[in-house]
Design a protein around this motif. Sequence first.
Motif, mmCIF file in Angstrom:
data_model
loop_
_atom_site.group_PDB
_atom_site.id
_atom_site.type_symbol
_atom_site.label_atom_id
_atom_site.label_comp_id
_atom_site.label_asym_id
_atom_site.label_seq_id
_atom_site.Cartn_x
_atom_site.Cartn_y
_atom_site.Cartn_z
ATOM 1 N N VAL A 195 0.851 -1.189 0.000
ATOM 2 C CA VAL A 195 0.000 0.000 0.000
ATOM 3 C C VAL A 195 0.888 1.240 0.000
ATOM 4 O O VAL A 195 1.734 1.398 0.873
ATOM 5 C CB VAL A 195 -0.923 0.029 1.247
ATOM 6 N N HIS A 251 0.277 5.163 0.173
ATOM 7 C CA HIS A 251 -0.819 6.104 0.353
ATOM 8 C C HIS A 251 -0.366 7.405 0.989
ATOM 9 O O HIS A 251 0.662 7.491 1.630
ATOM 10 C CB HIS A 251 -1.962 5.461 1.155
ATOM 11 N N ASN A 308 -4.441 6.644 -2.707
ATOM 12 C CA ASN A 308 -3.798 5.388 -2.330
ATOM 13 C C ASN A 308 -3.736 4.453 -3.528
ATOM 14 O O ASN A 308 -4.576 4.509 -4.414
ATOM 15 C CB ASN A 308 -4.539 4.720 -1.157
ATOM 16 N N ILE A 319 -3.066 0.274 -4.060
ATOM 17 C CA ILE A 319 -2.957 -1.002 -3.353
ATOM 18 C C ILE A 319 -2.681 -2.090 -4.389
ATOM 19 O O ILE A 319 -3.419 -2.226 -5.361
ATOM 20 C CB ILE A 319 -4.252 -1.331 -2.584
ATOM 21 N N ALA A 357 -5.675 4.719 2.423
ATOM 22 C CA ALA A 357 -6.306 3.397 2.431
ATOM 23 C C ALA A 357 -6.693 2.997 3.850
ATOM 24 O O ALA A 357 -5.921 3.173 4.784
ATOM 25 C CB ALA A 357 -5.357 2.369 1.842
ATOM 26 N N ILE A 405 -7.584 -2.603 2.528
ATOM 27 C CA ILE A 405 -6.453 -3.540 2.464
ATOM 28 C C ILE A 405 -6.964 -4.972 2.582
ATOM 29 O O ILE A 405 -6.579 -5.855 1.808
ATOM 30 C CB ILE A 405 -5.426 -3.221 3.570
#
Length: 189
Positions: A113, A115, A120, A122, A155, A160
């Motif tokens: 991740v 961010h 963000n 991912i 995020a 996540i």
Amino acid sequence: MKKLVLAVSVALLAACASPKQEQIDFAPQATMSAAKIVEGKSFTLSSKDVRTAQYVALLDNGRSNITPVHSKQNVRVSLENLLTQQFSSQGYHVTVNSSNSLKLELQEALVSVRHSVMENDIDGNVTIELTAENAKGKLVKTYNGTAKRSGVMSASDEDIATVLNDTVSLVLKEIANDQELQDYMKERF
């Protein structure tokens, strides 16, 4: 004695004041079969986690601060349980003393991740290796899953967890629908 009590008190207070390590829920979905494809076939399932680290995500906020995030559940045990459910729905019996074996090797389960306050990115990667083996032979298959997601704002743990769980669920679906693995297990187990 007072110094010892004071030192222990300071250590306990410092431990209580330190931030808790972030954890996410590991809850992918097994792919259940609508109809049994075999009858009376069994195997022994074993698993091994060969990842270099046990965290499931790395958070990079761009300020040279990378934070690992762990799963609340044991990833290897959860995957073993999910595979047991999948193969049971196909008609297999998972036992402890079969001459047929299925070995699960978790090689990667990681969400990266990047961010900031405004956006963000991912990226999820999952790699699982399955080895079906008995006296008649051996089949080794590797299953990979990747996912990418971008969004506004930083995020969340839910974002996540969603990427990780969806990626693992897709890999489990690939395993459930792998015709080569099904044919091998039907013929040799």
